[in-house]
Design a protein around this motif. Structure first.
Motif, mmCIF file in Angstrom:
data_model
loop_
_atom_site.group_PDB
_atom_site.id
_atom_site.type_symbol
_atom_site.label_atom_id
_atom_site.label_comp_id
_atom_site.label_asym_id
_atom_site.label_seq_id
_atom_site.Cartn_x
_atom_site.Cartn_y
_atom_site.Cartn_z
ATOM 1 N N TYR A 162 10.649 23.743 1.338
ATOM 2 C CA TYR A 162 10.077 25.090 1.340
ATOM 3 C C TYR A 162 10.686 25.941 0.225
ATOM 4 C CZ TYR A 162 8.167 29.483 2.979
ATOM 5 O OH TYR A 162 7.486 30.683 3.052
ATOM 6 N N PHE A 163 12.009 25.889 0.101
ATOM 7 C CA PHE A 163 12.664 26.702 -0.925
ATOM 8 C C PHE A 163 12.355 26.188 -2.325
ATOM 9 C CE2 PHE A 163 15.008 28.566 2.519
ATOM 10 C CZ PHE A 163 15.303 29.834 2.059
ATOM 11 N N ARG A 164 12.111 24.900 -2.452
ATOM 12 C CA ARG A 164 11.720 24.383 -3.758
ATOM 13 C C ARG A 164 10.375 24.974 -4.183
ATOM 14 N NH1 ARG A 164 8.954 19.227 -5.999
ATOM 15 N NH2 ARG A 164 9.605 19.401 -8.160
ATOM 16 N N GLY A 165 9.505 25.209 -3.200
ATOM 17 C CA GLY A 165 8.203 25.793 -3.498
ATOM 18 C C GLY A 165 8.270 27.254 -3.911
ATOM 19 N N ILE A 166 9.388 27.916 -3.623
ATOM 20 C CA ILE A 166 9.556 29.318 -3.998
ATOM 21 C C ILE A 166 9.941 29.465 -5.472
ATOM 22 C CG2 ILE A 166 10.907 31.424 -3.549
ATOM 23 C CD1 ILE A 166 11.258 30.507 -0.702
ATOM 24 N N THR A 167 10.587 28.435 -6.027
ATOM 25 C CA THR A 167 11.204 28.532 -7.348
ATOM 26 C C THR A 167 10.241 28.946 -8.441
ATOM 27 O OG1 THR A 167 12.752 26.788 -6.697
ATOM 28 C CG2 THR A 167 12.593 27.312 -9.038
ATOM 29 N N ALA A 168 9.135 28.224 -8.597
ATOM 30 C CA ALA A 168 8.198 28.510 -9.691
ATOM 31 C C ALA A 168 7.572 29.903 -9.568
ATOM 32 C CB ALA A 168 7.117 27.433 -9.756
ATOM 33 N N PRO A 169 7.089 30.307 -8.379
ATOM 34 C CA PRO A 169 6.566 31.675 -8.272
ATOM 35 C C PRO A 169 7.583 32.744 -8.647
ATOM 36 C CG PRO A 169 5.859 30.388 -6.384
ATOM 37 C CD PRO A 169 6.842 29.541 -7.139
ATOM 38 N N VAL A 170 8.839 32.558 -8.231
ATOM 39 C CA VAL A 170 9.887 33.518 -8.597
ATOM 40 C C VAL A 170 10.088 33.528 -10.106
ATOM 41 C CG1 VAL A 170 12.364 34.016 -8.462
ATOM 42 C CG2 VAL A 170 11.097 33.458 -6.392
ATOM 43 N N PHE A 171 10.136 32.350 -10.714
ATOM 44 C CA PHE A 171 10.386 32.243 -12.144
ATOM 45 C C PHE A 171 9.281 32.921 -12.950
ATOM 46 C CE2 PHE A 171 11.796 30.285 -16.057
ATOM 47 C CZ PHE A 171 13.153 30.148 -15.841
ATOM 48 N N PHE A 172 8.022 32.666 -12.600
ATOM 49 C CA PHE A 172 6.904 33.289 -13.313
ATOM 50 C C PHE A 172 6.894 34.796 -13.111
ATOM 51 C CE2 PHE A 172 5.216 29.050 -13.782
ATOM 52 C CZ PHE A 172 4.425 29.126 -14.920
ATOM 53 N N THR A 173 7.131 35.243 -11.882
ATOM 54 C CA THR A 173 7.105 36.678 -11.590
ATOM 55 C C THR A 173 8.223 37.405 -12.318
ATOM 56 O OG1 THR A 173 6.222 36.161 -9.388
ATOM 57 C CG2 THR A 173 7.033 38.397 -9.747
ATOM 58 N N VAL A 174 9.424 36.841 -12.283
ATOM 59 C CA VAL A 174 10.561 37.464 -12.967
ATOM 60 C C VAL A 174 10.339 37.470 -14.475
ATOM 61 C CG1 VAL A 174 13.013 37.188 -13.489
ATOM 62 C CG2 VAL A 174 12.212 36.969 -11.145
ATOM 63 N N SER A 175 9.747 36.393 -15.011
ATOM 64 C CA SER A 175 9.471 36.341 -16.453
ATOM 65 C C SER A 175 8.523 37.461 -16.863
ATOM 66 C CB SER A 175 8.879 34.982 -16.832
ATOM 67 O OG SER A 175 9.793 33.940 -16.580
ATOM 68 N N GLY A 176 7.463 37.650 -16.077
ATOM 69 C CA GLY A 176 6.528 38.736 -16.359
ATOM 70 C C GLY A 176 7.172 40.098 -16.203
ATOM 71 N N PHE A 177 8.062 40.226 -15.213
ATOM 72 C CA PHE A 177 8.734 41.499 -14.944
ATOM 73 C C PHE A 177 9.621 41.910 -16.108
ATOM 74 C CE2 PHE A 177 11.900 44.367 -13.424
ATOM 75 C CZ PHE A 177 11.355 45.052 -12.354
ATOM 76 N N ILE A 178 10.565 41.047 -16.478
ATOM 77 C CA ILE A 178 11.539 41.425 -17.500
ATOM 78 C C ILE A 178 10.881 41.570 -18.871
ATOM 79 C CG2 ILE A 178 12.249 39.062 -18.051
ATOM 80 C CD1 ILE A 178 14.503 42.207 -17.851
ATOM 81 N N PHE A 179 9.884 40.714 -19.168
ATOM 82 C CA PHE A 179 9.210 40.807 -20.462
ATOM 83 C C PHE A 179 8.463 42.135 -20.590
ATOM 84 C CE2 PHE A 179 5.391 40.208 -23.082
ATOM 85 C CZ PHE A 179 5.985 39.852 -24.280
ATOM 86 N N THR A 180 7.726 42.524 -19.564
ATOM 87 C CA THR A 180 6.948 43.759 -19.616
ATOM 88 C C THR A 180 7.846 44.983 -19.548
ATOM 89 O OG1 THR A 180 5.173 42.580 -18.476
ATOM 90 C CG2 THR A 180 4.980 44.979 -18.600
ATOM 91 N N PHE A 181 8.938 44.896 -18.805
ATOM 92 C CA PHE A 181 9.894 46.004 -18.722
ATOM 93 C C PHE A 181 10.446 46.322 -20.108
ATOM 94 C CE2 PHE A 181 14.159 47.757 -18.035
ATOM 95 C CZ PHE A 181 13.886 48.781 -17.138
ATOM 96 N N LEU A 182 10.775 45.273 -20.873
ATOM 97 C CA LEU A 182 11.296 45.481 -22.225
ATOM 98 C C LEU A 182 10.184 45.877 -23.191
ATOM 99 C CD1 LEU A 182 13.741 42.429 -22.429
ATOM 100 C CD2 LEU A 182 14.337 44.831 -22.050
ATOM 101 N N LEU A 183 9.000 45.315 -22.987
ATOM 102 C CA LEU A 183 7.862 45.586 -23.867
ATOM 103 C C LEU A 183 7.472 47.058 -23.854
ATOM 104 C CD1 LEU A 183 5.499 44.406 -25.658
ATOM 105 C CD2 LEU A 183 4.208 44.164 -23.518
ATOM 106 N N THR A 184 7.529 47.672 -22.693
ATOM 107 C CA THR A 184 7.050 49.050 -22.537
ATOM 108 C C THR A 184 8.190 50.070 -22.534
ATOM 109 O OG1 THR A 184 7.088 48.777 -20.117
ATOM 110 C CG2 THR A 184 5.019 48.290 -21.257
ATOM 111 N N LYS A 185 9.401 49.648 -22.857
ATOM 112 C CA LYS A 185 10.552 50.545 -22.732
ATOM 113 C C LYS A 185 10.598 51.614 -23.825
ATOM 114 C CE LYS A 185 14.721 48.972 -23.495
ATOM 115 N NZ LYS A 185 16.041 48.280 -23.341
#
Length: 397
Positions: free
Chosen positions: A49-72
Protein backbone atom coordinates in the motif's frame (compact mmCIF):
# COMPACT_ATOMS: atom_id res chain seq x y z
CA UNK A 1 22.17 25.51 8.92
CA UNK A 2 21.14 28.90 7.54
CA UNK A 3 17.41 29.34 7.28
CA UNK A 4 16.00 30.76 4.07
CA UNK A 5 12.63 32.39 4.65
CA UNK A 6 11.21 31.36 1.26
CA UNK A 7 12.40 27.77 1.48
CA UNK A 8 9.69 25.25 2.33
CA UNK A 9 11.69 22.69 4.26
CA UNK A 10 8.79 20.31 4.72
CA UNK A 11 8.63 19.95 0.91
CA UNK A 12 12.32 18.99 0.77
CA UNK A 13 11.68 16.50 3.57
CA UNK A 14 8.76 15.04 1.59
CA UNK A 15 10.94 14.69 -1.48
CA UNK A 16 13.59 12.91 0.60
CA UNK A 17 10.99 10.54 2.02
CA UNK A 18 9.50 9.89 -1.43
CA UNK A 19 12.86 9.08 -3.04
CA UNK A 20 13.76 6.71 -0.20
CA UNK A 21 10.39 5.02 -0.58
CA UNK A 22 11.04 4.70 -4.31
CA UNK A 23 14.48 3.18 -3.72
CA UNK A 24 13.30 0.52 -1.31
CA UNK A 25 10.17 -0.09 -3.39
CA UNK A 26 12.16 -0.80 -6.56
CA UNK A 27 14.67 -2.93 -4.63
CA UNK A 28 12.04 -5.10 -2.94
CA UNK A 29 9.79 -5.39 -5.99
CA UNK A 30 12.67 -6.33 -8.26
CA UNK A 31 14.48 -8.81 -6.00
CA UNK A 32 11.90 -10.36 -3.64
CA UNK A 33 11.14 -13.99 -4.45
CA UNK A 34 7.63 -14.57 -5.83
CA UNK A 35 7.03 -17.15 -3.10
CA UNK A 36 6.94 -14.36 -0.50
CA UNK A 37 4.53 -12.06 -2.35
CA UNK A 38 1.60 -13.09 -0.19
CA UNK A 39 -1.29 -10.60 -0.21
CA UNK A 40 -2.79 -12.35 2.82
CA UNK A 41 0.23 -11.29 4.89
CA UNK A 42 -0.34 -8.05 6.80
CA UNK A 43 3.26 -6.86 6.54
CA UNK A 44 3.41 -7.37 2.77
CA UNK A 45 0.05 -5.60 2.32
CA UNK A 46 1.24 -2.59 4.33
CA UNK A 47 4.41 -2.41 2.23
CA UNK A 48 2.40 -2.78 -0.99
CA UNK A 49 0.00 0.00 0.00
CA UNK A 50 2.74 2.46 0.94
CA UNK A 51 4.65 1.63 -2.22
CA UNK A 52 1.59 2.76 -4.16
CA UNK A 53 1.72 6.15 -2.42
CA UNK A 54 5.27 6.93 -3.57
CA UNK A 55 4.70 7.93 -7.20
CA UNK A 56 1.64 10.14 -6.53
CA UNK A 57 3.57 11.95 -3.78
CA UNK A 58 6.61 12.38 -6.02
CA UNK A 59 4.60 13.82 -8.94
CA UNK A 60 2.55 16.10 -6.69
CA UNK A 61 5.58 17.42 -4.82
CA UNK A 62 7.43 17.95 -8.13
CA UNK A 63 4.56 20.05 -9.46
CA UNK A 64 4.29 21.91 -6.15
CA UNK A 65 7.91 22.99 -5.75
CA UNK A 66 8.40 23.73 -9.46
CA UNK A 67 5.34 25.99 -9.66
CA UNK A 68 6.09 27.63 -6.30
CA UNK A 69 9.49 28.71 -7.64
CA UNK A 70 8.12 29.52 -11.10
CA UNK A 71 5.59 32.03 -9.80
CA UNK A 72 7.67 33.47 -6.95
CA UNK A 73 9.12 36.49 -8.80
CA UNK A 74 7.50 39.56 -10.30
CA UNK A 75 8.25 38.73 -13.94
CA UNK A 76 5.72 36.75 -15.95
CA UNK A 77 5.59 34.82 -19.21
CA UNK A 78 8.81 34.31 -21.15
CA UNK A 79 10.38 37.28 -19.38
CA UNK A 80 10.46 35.10 -16.26
CA UNK A 81 13.95 33.53 -16.21
CA UNK A 82 12.55 30.42 -14.54
CA UNK A 83 10.60 29.61 -17.71
CA UNK A 84 13.81 29.02 -19.66
CA UNK A 85 15.31 27.12 -16.73
CA UNK A 86 12.16 25.02 -16.45
CA UNK A 87 12.16 24.15 -20.15
CA UNK A 88 15.81 23.14 -19.88
CA UNK A 89 15.05 21.05 -16.78
CA UNK A 90 12.08 19.32 -18.38
CA UNK A 91 14.03 18.39 -21.50
CA UNK A 92 16.96 17.28 -19.33
CA UNK A 93 14.74 14.87 -17.39
CA UNK A 94 13.38 13.35 -20.62
CA UNK A 95 16.92 12.97 -22.00
CA UNK A 96 18.21 11.36 -18.80
CA UNK A 97 15.21 9.04 -18.83
CA UNK A 98 16.27 7.77 -22.24
CA UNK A 99 19.98 7.63 -21.39
CA UNK A 100 19.32 5.43 -18.35
CA UNK A 101 17.65 2.90 -20.65
CA UNK A 102 20.48 2.96 -23.18
CA UNK A 103 22.63 -0.16 -23.56
CA UNK A 104 26.17 0.51 -24.82
CA UNK A 105 26.72 -3.13 -25.82
CA UNK A 106 23.79 -2.84 -28.17
CA UNK A 107 25.25 0.33 -29.66
CA UNK A 108 28.51 -1.50 -30.41
CA UNK A 109 26.62 -3.92 -32.67
CA UNK A 110 24.48 -1.14 -34.12
CA UNK A 111 21.31 -2.00 -32.24
CA UNK A 112 19.02 -0.02 -29.94
CA UNK A 113 16.84 -2.35 -27.87
CA UNK A 114 13.09 -1.80 -27.55
CA UNK A 115 13.40 -1.08 -23.81
CA UNK A 116 15.16 2.18 -24.73
CA UNK A 117 11.87 3.58 -26.07
CA UNK A 118 9.79 2.75 -22.97
CA UNK A 119 8.58 5.66 -20.83
CA UNK A 120 9.42 5.89 -17.15
CA UNK A 121 8.95 8.35 -14.29
CA UNK A 122 11.62 10.83 -15.45
CA UNK A 123 10.05 11.17 -18.90
CA UNK A 124 6.65 11.92 -17.38
CA UNK A 125 7.94 14.37 -14.77
CA UNK A 126 9.92 16.17 -17.46
CA UNK A 127 6.87 16.47 -19.72
CA UNK A 128 4.75 17.49 -16.73
CA UNK A 129 7.07 20.43 -16.03
CA UNK A 130 6.87 21.44 -19.69
CA UNK A 131 3.07 21.17 -19.54
CA UNK A 132 2.89 23.39 -16.46
CA UNK A 133 5.11 25.96 -18.19
CA UNK A 134 2.84 25.89 -21.26
CA UNK A 135 -0.21 26.57 -19.10
CA UNK A 136 1.65 29.32 -17.23
CA UNK A 137 2.63 31.09 -20.45
CA UNK A 138 -0.77 30.67 -22.10
CA UNK A 139 -2.55 32.24 -19.11
CA UNK A 140 -0.05 35.08 -18.71
CA UNK A 141 -2.61 37.78 -19.61
CA UNK A 142 -5.28 36.33 -17.31
CA UNK A 143 -3.51 34.95 -14.27
CA UNK A 144 -6.74 33.78 -12.64
CA UNK A 145 -7.07 31.13 -15.36
CA UNK A 146 -3.82 29.42 -14.37
CA UNK A 147 -5.04 27.79 -11.11
CA UNK A 148 -8.43 27.05 -12.72
CA UNK A 149 -6.75 25.27 -15.63
CA UNK A 150 -4.51 23.28 -13.28
CA UNK A 151 -7.38 22.07 -11.12
CA UNK A 152 -9.61 21.36 -14.12
CA UNK A 153 -6.92 19.23 -15.78
CA UNK A 154 -6.46 17.19 -12.60
CA UNK A 155 -10.19 16.49 -12.25
CA UNK A 156 -10.71 15.72 -15.96
CA UNK A 157 -7.70 13.41 -16.20
CA UNK A 158 -8.79 11.50 -13.10
CA UNK A 159 -12.45 11.22 -14.07
CA UNK A 160 -11.93 10.11 -17.67
CA UNK A 161 -9.05 7.72 -16.95
CA UNK A 162 -11.26 4.61 -17.41
CA UNK A 163 -11.91 5.75 -20.99
CA UNK A 164 -8.56 6.93 -22.32
CA UNK A 165 -6.58 4.20 -20.50
CA UNK A 166 -8.08 1.70 -22.97
CA UNK A 167 -6.80 3.52 -26.05
CA UNK A 168 -3.88 1.73 -27.73
CA UNK A 169 -2.89 4.71 -29.92
CA UNK A 170 -1.95 2.39 -32.77
CA UNK A 171 -2.01 5.37 -35.17
CA UNK A 172 1.14 6.76 -33.51
CA UNK A 173 4.72 5.53 -33.94
CA UNK A 174 5.44 3.26 -30.99
CA UNK A 175 8.04 5.67 -29.59
CA UNK A 176 5.34 8.32 -29.10
CA UNK A 177 2.54 5.88 -28.27
CA UNK A 178 4.58 4.72 -25.27
CA UNK A 179 3.84 8.08 -23.63
CA UNK A 180 0.11 7.31 -23.66
CA UNK A 181 -0.25 3.54 -23.28
CA UNK A 182 1.35 0.77 -21.23
CA UNK A 183 0.55 -1.80 -23.90
CA UNK A 184 4.16 -1.86 -25.10
CA UNK A 185 5.70 -2.04 -21.62
CA UNK A 186 5.96 1.57 -20.43
CA UNK A 187 6.07 1.87 -16.64
CA UNK A 188 4.37 5.30 -16.55
CA UNK A 189 2.31 7.29 -19.03
CA UNK A 190 1.89 11.05 -19.15
CA UNK A 191 -1.84 10.64 -18.49
CA UNK A 192 -3.07 10.40 -15.74
CA UNK A 193 0.22 11.20 -13.95
CA UNK A 194 0.27 14.74 -15.26
CA UNK A 195 -2.85 15.19 -13.11
CA UNK A 196 -0.86 14.78 -9.90
CA UNK A 197 1.70 17.34 -11.08
CA UNK A 198 -1.02 19.86 -11.93
CA UNK A 199 -2.66 19.20 -8.56
CA UNK A 200 0.66 19.94 -6.84
CA UNK A 201 1.01 23.09 -8.94
CA UNK A 202 -2.49 24.21 -7.90
CA UNK A 203 -1.73 23.56 -4.22
CA UNK A 204 1.46 25.63 -4.49
CA UNK A 205 -0.49 28.60 -5.87
CA UNK A 206 -2.94 28.41 -2.98
CA UNK A 207 -0.14 28.06 -0.46
CA UNK A 208 1.86 30.94 -1.97
CA UNK A 209 -1.20 33.22 -1.85
CA UNK A 210 -1.69 32.69 1.89
CA UNK A 211 1.87 31.82 2.99
CA UNK A 212 2.19 35.00 5.10
CA UNK A 213 -1.15 34.54 6.85
CA UNK A 214 -0.95 34.13 10.62
CA UNK A 215 -2.61 30.69 10.80
CA UNK A 216 -1.59 29.37 7.39
CA UNK A 217 -0.20 26.06 8.68
CA UNK A 218 -3.04 25.17 11.08
CA UNK A 219 -5.58 25.90 8.33
CA UNK A 220 -3.52 24.07 5.68
CA UNK A 221 -3.08 21.02 7.91
CA UNK A 222 -6.76 20.89 8.82
CA UNK A 223 -7.82 21.30 5.19
CA UNK A 224 -5.39 18.63 3.96
CA UNK A 225 -6.55 16.19 6.64
CA UNK A 226 -10.22 16.81 5.87
CA UNK A 227 -9.93 16.61 2.09
CA UNK A 228 -7.47 13.72 2.27
CA UNK A 229 -9.68 11.64 4.54
CA UNK A 230 -12.73 12.53 2.43
CA UNK A 231 -11.08 11.34 -0.79
CA UNK A 232 -9.62 8.26 0.88
CA UNK A 233 -12.75 7.04 2.62
CA UNK A 234 -15.60 8.79 0.80
CA UNK A 235 -14.78 9.24 -2.89
CA UNK A 236 -15.75 5.68 -3.85
CA UNK A 237 -19.13 6.07 -2.18
CA UNK A 238 -19.71 9.32 -4.09
CA UNK A 239 -18.99 7.67 -7.44
CA UNK A 240 -21.20 4.70 -6.55
CA UNK A 241 -24.05 7.09 -5.74
CA UNK A 242 -23.49 8.96 -9.03
CA UNK A 243 -23.46 5.69 -10.96
CA UNK A 244 -26.70 4.49 -9.39
CA UNK A 245 -28.41 7.88 -9.77
CA UNK A 246 -27.32 8.84 -13.29
CA UNK A 247 -26.79 5.33 -14.75
CA UNK A 248 -23.59 6.67 -16.36
CA UNK A 249 -21.14 3.81 -16.85
CA UNK A 250 -18.12 6.07 -16.40
CA UNK A 251 -18.95 6.64 -12.72
CA UNK A 252 -19.31 2.88 -12.20
CA UNK A 253 -15.92 2.30 -13.85
CA UNK A 254 -14.32 4.84 -11.51
CA UNK A 255 -15.96 3.20 -8.50
CA UNK A 256 -14.56 -0.24 -9.38
CA UNK A 257 -11.03 1.12 -9.84
CA UNK A 258 -10.90 4.33 -7.84
CA UNK A 259 -7.14 4.40 -7.32
CA UNK A 260 -6.50 7.97 -8.55
CA UNK A 261 -8.76 9.82 -6.11
CA UNK A 262 -7.85 7.48 -3.24
CA UNK A 263 -4.14 8.04 -3.86
CA UNK A 264 -4.75 11.79 -4.03
CA UNK A 265 -6.30 11.47 -0.58
CA UNK A 266 -3.14 9.68 0.57
CA UNK A 267 -1.02 12.50 -0.86
CA UNK A 268 -2.96 15.16 1.03
CA UNK A 269 -2.60 13.18 4.26
CA UNK A 270 1.16 12.95 3.68
CA UNK A 271 1.23 16.72 3.14
CA UNK A 272 -0.62 17.18 6.43
CA UNK A 273 1.80 14.96 8.36
CA UNK A 274 4.90 16.69 7.00
CA UNK A 275 3.45 20.15 7.62
CA UNK A 276 2.50 19.10 11.15
CA UNK A 277 6.05 17.98 11.98
CA UNK A 278 7.82 20.59 9.83
CA UNK A 279 9.81 21.98 12.79
CA UNK A 280 11.55 18.60 13.20
CA UNK A 281 12.53 18.37 9.52
CA UNK A 282 15.39 20.83 9.29
CA UNK A 283 18.24 18.32 9.38
CA UNK A 284 20.78 19.42 6.76
CA UNK A 285 21.40 15.90 5.41
CA UNK A 286 17.68 15.23 5.06
CA UNK A 287 17.14 18.51 3.22
CA UNK A 288 20.13 17.86 0.98
CA UNK A 289 18.62 14.51 0.07
CA UNK A 290 15.38 16.25 -0.86
CA UNK A 291 17.30 18.64 -3.09
CA UNK A 292 19.30 15.83 -4.74
CA UNK A 293 16.52 13.45 -5.76
CA UNK A 294 17.58 13.33 -9.42
CA UNK A 295 21.13 12.26 -8.56
CA UNK A 296 19.82 9.65 -6.10
CA UNK A 297 17.41 8.32 -8.73
CA UNK A 298 20.16 8.05 -11.37
CA UNK A 299 22.56 6.26 -8.99
CA UNK A 300 19.88 3.79 -7.87
CA UNK A 301 18.88 3.06 -11.47
CA UNK A 302 22.46 2.30 -12.50
CA UNK A 303 23.14 0.03 -9.51
CA UNK A 304 19.81 -1.80 -9.55
CA UNK A 305 19.03 -2.09 -13.27
CA UNK A 306 22.50 -1.78 -14.78
CA UNK A 307 22.08 1.23 -17.04
CA UNK A 308 24.53 1.49 -19.95
CA UNK A 309 25.99 -2.02 -19.57
CA UNK A 310 22.83 -3.98 -18.72
CA UNK A 311 24.36 -5.58 -15.62
CA UNK A 312 22.99 -4.58 -12.22
CA UNK A 313 21.60 -6.22 -9.08
CA UNK A 314 18.42 -7.04 -10.97
CA UNK A 315 20.43 -9.05 -13.53
CA UNK A 316 21.91 -11.36 -10.87
CA UNK A 317 19.21 -11.44 -8.17
CA UNK A 318 15.95 -11.03 -10.11
CA UNK A 319 13.08 -12.20 -7.85
CA UNK A 320 15.32 -14.55 -5.87
CA UNK A 321 15.74 -13.15 -2.34
CA UNK A 322 13.95 -13.97 0.92
CA UNK A 323 12.64 -11.27 3.30
CA UNK A 324 15.50 -11.96 5.73
CA UNK A 325 17.89 -10.70 3.05
CA UNK A 326 15.59 -8.19 1.35
CA UNK A 327 14.97 -6.03 4.43
CA UNK A 328 18.62 -5.36 5.42
CA UNK A 329 19.51 -5.30 1.72
CA UNK A 330 16.97 -2.54 1.04
CA UNK A 331 18.34 -0.49 3.94
CA UNK A 332 21.90 -0.92 2.69
CA UNK A 333 20.78 -0.07 -0.83
CA UNK A 334 19.13 3.18 0.29
CA UNK A 335 22.19 4.21 2.33
CA UNK A 336 24.61 3.37 -0.51
CA UNK A 337 22.68 5.18 -3.22
CA UNK A 338 22.11 8.23 -1.05
CA UNK A 339 25.76 8.40 0.04
CA UNK A 340 27.08 8.12 -3.52
CA UNK A 341 24.60 10.70 -4.81
CA UNK A 342 25.40 13.20 -2.06
CA UNK A 343 29.11 12.71 -2.66
CA UNK A 344 28.50 13.45 -6.33
CA UNK A 345 26.55 16.59 -5.44
CA UNK A 346 29.35 17.67 -3.11
CA UNK A 347 32.02 17.31 -5.79
CA UNK A 348 29.81 17.92 -8.83
CA UNK A 349 31.76 20.90 -10.15
CA UNK A 350 35.09 19.05 -10.04
CA UNK A 351 33.61 15.87 -11.54
CA UNK A 352 32.01 17.75 -14.44
CA UNK A 353 35.20 19.70 -15.10
CA UNK A 354 37.22 16.47 -15.13
CA UNK A 355 34.81 14.82 -17.58
CA UNK A 356 34.84 17.84 -19.90
CA UNK A 357 38.65 17.96 -19.77
CA UNK A 358 38.88 14.23 -20.54
CA UNK A 359 36.51 14.60 -23.48
CA UNK A 360 38.53 17.52 -24.85
CA UNK A 361 41.76 15.57 -24.51
CA UNK A 362 40.16 12.57 -26.12
CA UNK A 363 38.94 14.73 -28.99
CA UNK A 364 42.43 16.18 -29.44
CA UNK A 365 44.01 12.72 -29.51
CA UNK A 366 41.44 11.38 -31.93
CA UNK A 367 41.50 14.41 -34.24
CA UNK A 368 44.40 13.20 -36.48
CA UNK A 369 42.81 9.77 -36.79
CA UNK A 370 39.42 11.30 -37.54
CA UNK A 371 40.98 13.51 -40.25
CA UNK A 372 42.75 10.51 -41.78
CA UNK A 373 39.53 8.42 -41.68
CA UNK A 374 37.57 11.24 -43.30
CA UNK A 375 40.15 11.66 -46.08
CA UNK A 376 40.27 7.91 -46.66
CA UNK A 377 36.48 7.71 -46.84
CA UNK A 378 36.31 10.69 -49.17
CA UNK A 379 38.96 9.24 -51.51
CA UNK A 380 37.22 5.88 -51.51
CA UNK A 381 33.89 7.50 -52.32
CA UNK A 382 35.45 9.44 -55.22
CA UNK A 383 37.02 6.26 -56.64
CA UNK A 384 33.72 4.37 -56.39
CA UNK A 385 31.88 7.25 -58.06
CA UNK A 386 34.42 7.46 -60.91
CA UNK A 387 34.34 3.71 -61.43
CA UNK A 388 30.54 3.73 -61.51
CA UNK A 389 30.47 6.54 -64.07
CA UNK A 390 33.06 4.73 -66.21
CA UNK A 391 31.03 1.54 -66.07
CA UNK A 392 27.86 3.45 -66.97
CA UNK A 393 29.60 4.93 -70.04
CA UNK A 394 30.83 1.53 -71.17
CA UNK A 395 27.33 0.04 -70.88
CA UNK A 396 25.84 3.01 -72.70
CA UNK A 397 28.38 2.76 -75.57
Amino acid sequence: MINKPDRLYFIDAMRAWAILMMLQGHFVDGLLDHAFRDTSHLGYNIWLYFRGITAPVFFTVSGFIFTFLLTKGDKTGFSNPRVAKGIKRGLQLVLIGYLLRLNFWGLLVGQIYNTFYLVDVLHCIGLSLLGIIALYVLTEKRKALFPIALLAITILLFIFEPNYSKWAHAYLPQTFANYFTKANGSVFTIFPWFGYATCGAFLSLVFAKFKNAKYVYPIAITTALTLGAGLLFGSSAVFLYLAETTKVQLFADIFFNNYLFIRLGDVLLVFAVFMLFRKFMTNSTLLKMGQSTLSIYVVHYIILYGSFIGVGLYYFLNHSLAPSIIIPGAIAFMITCTFLALQYEKHKVVIKATIVSALKQGTTLLEPWATFAFKLTKDLFIKIRNATLKLFRLVKD
